[in-house]
Design a protein around this motif. Structure first.
Motif, mmCIF file in Angstrom:
data_model
loop_
_atom_site.group_PDB
_atom_site.id
_atom_site.type_symbol
_atom_site.label_atom_id
_atom_site.label_comp_id
_atom_site.label_asym_id
_atom_site.label_seq_id
_atom_site.Cartn_x
_atom_site.Cartn_y
_atom_site.Cartn_z
ATOM 1 N N GLU A 240 -15.737 -88.131 85.638
ATOM 2 C CA GLU A 240 -16.157 -88.017 84.239
ATOM 3 C C GLU A 240 -16.324 -86.588 83.733
ATOM 4 O OE1 GLU A 240 -20.014 -89.869 83.669
ATOM 5 O OE2 GLU A 240 -20.993 -88.516 85.075
ATOM 6 N N HIS A 241 -16.374 -85.596 84.597
ATOM 7 C CA HIS A 241 -16.635 -84.231 84.108
ATOM 8 C C HIS A 241 -15.368 -83.492 83.701
ATOM 9 C CE1 HIS A 241 -20.637 -84.194 86.579
ATOM 10 N NE2 HIS A 241 -20.694 -84.949 85.520
ATOM 11 N N GLY A 242 -14.213 -83.968 84.154
ATOM 12 C CA GLY A 242 -12.958 -83.302 83.814
ATOM 13 C C GLY A 242 -12.494 -82.359 84.915
ATOM 14 N N LEU B 275 -21.634 -86.097 94.142
ATOM 15 C CA LEU B 275 -21.963 -85.450 95.413
ATOM 16 C C LEU B 275 -22.291 -83.994 95.091
ATOM 17 C CD1 LEU B 275 -21.748 -85.280 98.623
ATOM 18 C CD2 LEU B 275 -19.368 -84.626 98.241
ATOM 19 N N ASN B 276 -23.507 -83.593 95.368
ATOM 20 C CA ASN B 276 -23.906 -82.202 95.087
ATOM 21 C C ASN B 276 -24.295 -81.523 96.389
ATOM 22 O OD1 ASN B 276 -25.160 -81.419 91.845
ATOM 23 N ND2 ASN B 276 -23.902 -83.211 92.312
ATOM 24 N N VAL B 277 -23.679 -80.397 96.647
ATOM 25 C CA VAL B 277 -24.017 -79.604 97.830
ATOM 26 C C VAL B 277 -24.822 -78.413 97.316
ATOM 27 C CG1 VAL B 277 -23.042 -78.237 99.709
ATOM 28 C CG2 VAL B 277 -21.946 -80.383 99.031
ATOM 29 N N TYR C 194 -22.557 -76.984 94.443
ATOM 30 C CA TYR C 194 -21.132 -77.322 94.463
ATOM 31 C C TYR C 194 -21.082 -78.773 94.018
ATOM 32 C CZ TYR C 194 -20.189 -73.130 97.145
ATOM 33 O OH TYR C 194 -20.073 -71.831 97.548
ATOM 34 N N LYS C 195 -20.405 -79.008 92.889
ATOM 35 C CA LYS C 195 -20.451 -80.345 92.297
ATOM 36 C C LYS C 195 -19.140 -81.092 92.493
ATOM 37 C CE LYS C 195 -24.020 -79.586 88.892
ATOM 38 N NZ LYS C 195 -24.903 -80.678 89.341
ATOM 39 N N TYR C 196 -19.238 -82.272 93.065
ATOM 40 C CA TYR C 196 -18.077 -83.141 93.217
ATOM 41 C C TYR C 196 -18.393 -84.449 92.509
ATOM 42 C CZ TYR C 196 -16.801 -79.482 96.344
ATOM 43 O OH TYR C 196 -16.510 -78.238 96.835
HETATM 44 C C1 2HG Z 1 -25.217 -87.074 85.686
HETATM 45 O O1 2HG Z 1 -24.777 -88.199 85.880
HETATM 46 C C2 2HG Z 1 -24.275 -86.001 85.253
HETATM 47 O O2 2HG Z 1 -26.425 -86.825 85.766
HETATM 48 C C3 2HG Z 1 -24.375 -84.709 86.056
HETATM 49 O O3 2HG Z 1 -22.966 -86.448 85.209
HETATM 50 C C4 2HG Z 1 -23.995 -84.887 87.488
HETATM 51 O O4 2HG Z 1 -25.229 -82.987 88.194
HETATM 52 C C5 2HG Z 1 -24.243 -83.665 88.376
HETATM 53 O O5 2HG Z 1 -23.460 -83.458 89.304
#
Ligand code: 2HG
Ligand code: FAD
Ligand code: ZN
Length: 510
Positions: free
Chosen positions: A467-469, A434-436, A385-387
């Protein structure tokens, strides 16, 4: 019943106007691709540029899978058709037809996006830019590079090497992502601290608008104050306002000397004073300041990203910072970096435990490989889960800790549910990833995380997408970072450019 459904399908495939009444189409008011449409597309494109499961010599469905599934394998479309135009004119003719026919289009670059924006919500047509990969021009005096939108970021970097320039953007997905995709997501990445955002470095764009008109704003001027700067609207529009077909971007002179060092810190609280001190001492040569916590570093090592540091260098480390310098004179830069390291180590209360300095190009790449490999390491460990949030720097750890606590309270912090909560990202830009990391995507975990994380971010006046949108992942969360007035004006802009709503439907706007 079965027979009549079969019959209905056949009839509808012959008469596109009646598709508007099919249940799928009724959901969005958009039509799906028919054999008749394919017959039209085959007048525009060679057969090798049309992949479709509808054609008489149908493409095997497996060939469409990479286009229908996103990088995380979290979002899945059901498109029957992928078109791969080679020229702007071809894109224009395809889009014009789709607009007349009300067929939804998903522009697709390298399909490395992390918010589900690059795959269809249902069965929209996929317009892949992969065949538009020509470098149009490069001026080594001004540093202005003009390229087709489908050029892969790495290939642009490789091209610029012999011209002693670099693309002002770098990210872990550089081997697959395309410059048009980068522009459309307004990608940040690892060099933003030094070269700023694409809103500054993109000088011009060529865009096919939703009615097929070609908007040529591909200027290669540094300065151009002639009214509204329309190109800015397409930077970060995620394919909802048009198809970017050409990009003019200001490349930076290649640094004469680059160094990097991986710093191991005893505690997170040292990150901020370290950043301040590093900026003060390195000033103009500082080009990256990247943070990773201990858990995600360990995942990178576990999953073979880069080369693990010596055990003695990581002992007692709570987190790491990768510092890069890029400058004009090797001796000068090394002297500055060495004196920074000495002052950090010799302080009464040292901010760092150790610093591993790259002394060869191979070591330089190995240190970056750890940082660039974090996303892949996380995806090998489980479902993420990516924040991707902007919050004040001093809140980075609090966000990770509070998210962990929330999951613990919900009874979800164990190996069968959530295995890890990790934080990494671009400290220099105030951007935390933040990655869960979970065993599987489940409604329970999602309900524990949302709106919890978004409310937390809003309480710090942060951004829910640094930055990812927004893609399809965060349309419901836009309100946490944008006021009702902003959203209303975004909708008006969308309606103005794309009154039929064919461009990347279901993305960005709620
Ligand atoms: C990074 O900075 C990318 O490595 C990916 O933006 C971030 O994995 C991600 O959540
Ligand atoms: P896609 O994924 O194909 O598309 C992304 C969005 O742009 C979609 O909405 C799509 O419809 C639209 N789009 C694509 N091409 C066009 C076009 N020509 N015209 C109009 N719309 C278009 N992102 C960062 O910001 N910083 C990072 O450091 C970073 N690191 C990453 C590392 C890894 C390992 C991965 C997998 C992803 C990373 N990302 C990062 C996310 C992703 O790489 C970027 O968002 C990238 O800019 C997407 O480019 P793409 O060509 O793959 O676009
Ligand atoms: Zn990032």
């Amino acid at each position: 019943m079965f027979l009549s459904r079969q019959l209905a399908r056949r009839v509808y495939s012959r008469s596109h106007r009646r598709w508007a009444h099919s249940p799928v189409a009724a959901l969005s008011g958009l039509n799906t691709v028919t054999e008749e449409d394919l017959a039209h597309f085959s007048k525009i494109l060679p057969s090798s540029a049309i992949l479709s499961t509808l054609t008489p010599s149908a493409t095997p469905p497996a060939e469409l899978e990479p286009f229908n599934n996103d990088w995380m394998n979290k979002y899945h479309g059901r498109s029957t058709t992928v078109l791969k135009p080679r020229t702007t004119q071809e894109v224009s003719e395809i889009v014009k037809w789709c607009n007349q026919r009300r067929i939804g289009i998903v522009p697709q670059g390298g399909n490395t996006g992390l918010v589900g924006g690059s795959v269809p919500v249902r069965d929209e047509l996929i317009l892949s830019l992969a065949n538009m990969s020509k470098i149009r021009s490069f001026d080594d005096v001004s540093g202005i590079l003009v390229a087709d939108a489908g050029c892969i970021l790495q290939s642009l970097s490789d091209f610029l090497v012999s011209h002693h320039h670099i693309v002002p953007l770098d990210l872990g997905a550089k081997g697959s992502c395309q410059i048009g995709g980068n522009v459309s997501t307004n990608a940040g990445g690892l060099r933003l601290l030094r070269y700023g955002s694409l809103h500054g470095t993109v000088l011009g764009l060529e865009v096919v608008l939703p009615d097929g008109t070609i908007l040529d704003q591909l200027t290669s001027l540094r300065k151009d104050n002639t009214g509204y700067d329309l190109k800015q609207l397409f930077i970060g529009a995620e394919g909802t306002l048009g198809v970017v077909t050409g990009v003019s971007i200001l490349a930076a002179p290649a640094p004469q000397a680059s160094n990097n060092v991986m710093l191991a810190l005893p505690k997170f609280e040292n990150v901020l004073p370290l950043f301040k001190e590093t900026k003060r001492q390195l000033s103009e040569i500082l080009s990256a300041f990247e943070f990773m916590d201990r858990t995600v570093y360990d995942l990178a090592v576990k999953h073979g990203q880069g080369r693990a540091l010596d055990p003695a260098d990581v002992e007692g480390a709570d987190c790491f910072v990768l510092v890069e310098t890029s400058g004009g004179k090797r001796e000068h830069d090394e002297e500055k970096l060495n004196s920074l390291l000495e002052s950090l180590m010799e302080a009464d209360e040292p901010l760092i435990n150790t610093g591993v300095l790259a002394t060869s190009p191979a070591q330089f790449s190995a240190l970056w490989a750890i940082r660039e490999g974090l996303t892949e390491a996380v995806s090998k460990e489980g479902k993420a889960y990516k924040y991707d949030i902007s919050v004040p720097l001093h809140k980075f750890k609090e966000v990770v800790d509070r998210t962990k606590e929330q999951l613990r309270q919900k009874g979800l912090l164990h190996d069968d549910a959530v295995k890890h909560v990790v934080g990494y990202g671009h400290v220099g830009d105030g951007n935390l990833h933040l990655n869960v990391v979970a065993a599987a995507y489940t409604p329970e975990i999602e309900a524990a995380l949302e709106p919890f994380v978004y409310e937390l971010v809003a309480s710090y006046k942060g951004s829910i997408s640094a930055e990812h949108g927004i893609g399809v992942m965060k349309t419901h969360a836009l309100q946490y970072s944008k006021s009702p007035t902003s959203i209303e004006w975004m909708k008006k802009i969308k309606a103005l450019f794309d009154p039929n709503g064919i461009m990347n439907p279901g993305k960005v706007l709620p």
